[in-house]
Write a protein that holds these residues in place. Structure first.
Motif, PDB file in Angstrom:
ATOM      1  N   ARG A  72      23.950   7.804   4.279  1.00  0.00           N
ATOM      2  CA  ARG A  72      23.699   6.655   3.423  1.00  0.00           C
ATOM      3  C   ARG A  72      23.323   7.120   2.028  1.00  0.00           C
ATOM      4  O   ARG A  72      22.825   8.216   1.841  1.00  0.00           O
ATOM      5  N   GLN A  73      23.603   6.247   1.079  1.00  0.00           N
ATOM      6  CA  GLN A  73      23.252   6.540  -0.300  1.00  0.00           C
ATOM      7  C   GLN A  73      22.716   5.268  -0.944  1.00  0.00           C
ATOM      8  O   GLN A  73      23.438   4.263  -1.043  1.00  0.00           O
ATOM      9  N   GLU A  79      20.466  10.513  -4.003  1.00  0.00           N
ATOM     10  CA  GLU A  79      21.525  11.318  -3.414  1.00  0.00           C
ATOM     11  C   GLU A  79      21.840  10.815  -2.006  1.00  0.00           C
ATOM     12  O   GLU A  79      21.016  10.194  -1.338  1.00  0.00           O
ATOM     13  N   ARG A  80      23.038  11.122  -1.579  1.00  0.00           N
ATOM     14  CA  ARG A  80      23.419  10.787  -0.220  1.00  0.00           C
ATOM     15  C   ARG A  80      22.550  11.576   0.767  1.00  0.00           C
ATOM     16  O   ARG A  80      22.267  12.748   0.546  1.00  0.00           O
ATOM     17  N   TYR A 101      26.384   2.791   3.519  1.00  0.00           N
ATOM     18  CA  TYR A 101      26.445   3.661   4.683  1.00  0.00           C
ATOM     19  C   TYR A 101      27.863   4.203   4.856  1.00  0.00           C
ATOM     20  O   TYR A 101      28.837   3.439   4.813  1.00  0.00           O
ATOM     21  N   TYR A 102      27.919   5.509   5.048  1.00  0.00           N
ATOM     22  CA  TYR A 102      29.194   6.204   5.183  1.00  0.00           C
ATOM     23  C   TYR A 102      29.288   6.880   6.539  1.00  0.00           C
ATOM     24  O   TYR A 102      28.312   7.406   7.059  1.00  0.00           O
ATOM     25  N   TRP A 115      35.773  11.453   5.154  1.00  0.00           N
ATOM     26  CA  TRP A 115      34.798  10.414   4.805  1.00  0.00           C
ATOM     27  C   TRP A 115      35.436   9.036   4.759  1.00  0.00           C
ATOM     28  O   TRP A 115      36.595   8.891   4.376  1.00  0.00           O
ATOM     29  N   GLY A 168      32.657   3.542   2.960  1.00  0.00           N
ATOM     30  CA  GLY A 168      31.303   3.011   2.980  1.00  0.00           C
ATOM     31  C   GLY A 168      31.238   1.521   3.224  1.00  0.00           C
ATOM     32  O   GLY A 168      32.187   0.781   2.989  1.00  0.00           O
TER      33      GLY A 168
END
Length: 133
Positions: free
Chosen positions: A38-39, A44-45, A94-95, A123, A126
């Motif tokens: 998450r970022q 930062e992520r 959220y990734y 990836w 998100g």
């Protein structure tokens, strides 16, 4: 072509729940460890959780331990993140990510620098989660 697509985000009040899904295509799903990250705006992520190919290895960062549950359905090429008792500080994009090595995914979630040759994860784009107080 590998595709990683998150869904399930939304807006909830503190104490509420959301379940995120991540559908993966273009690879042999049960050859891959999966992770959630998450970022938040201006930050930062950070890693949230990861799961190995069969669910035997699961890890959560301290801030979500006991509130979030990661799971996967290899028949559906999907990994989930059940989020309960949500807090405003959980607000973030959220990734989902896939990597063929669970040790590498562990390093990613823990924020460790990857050694050369580990390969990049796949990836997703998100999904936004907003928790209001």
């Amino acid at each position: 072509q590998v595709q990683v697509v998150e869904s399930g985000g939304g807006s909830v009040q503190a104490g509420g729940s959301l379940k995120l899904s991540c559908l993966v295509s273009g690879l042999v799903f049960d050859d891959y460890a999966m992770g959630w990250f998450r970022q938040a705006p201006g930050k930062e992520r950070e890693g949230v959780s990861y799961i190995n190919w069969n669910g035997a290895i699961i890890y959560y960062v301290d801030s979500v331990q006991g509130r979030f549950t990661i799971s996967r359905d290899n028949d559906k090429n999907t990994v989930y993140l059940q989020m309960n008792s949500l807090k405003p500080e959980d607000t973030a994009t959220y990734y989902c990510a896939a990597h063929s090595r669970v040790t590498t995914m562990s390093n990613l979630v823990l924020g460790a620098k990857l050694p050369p040759g580990e390969g990049n994860p796949y990836w997703g784009q998100g999904t936004q989660v907003t928790v209001s107080s």
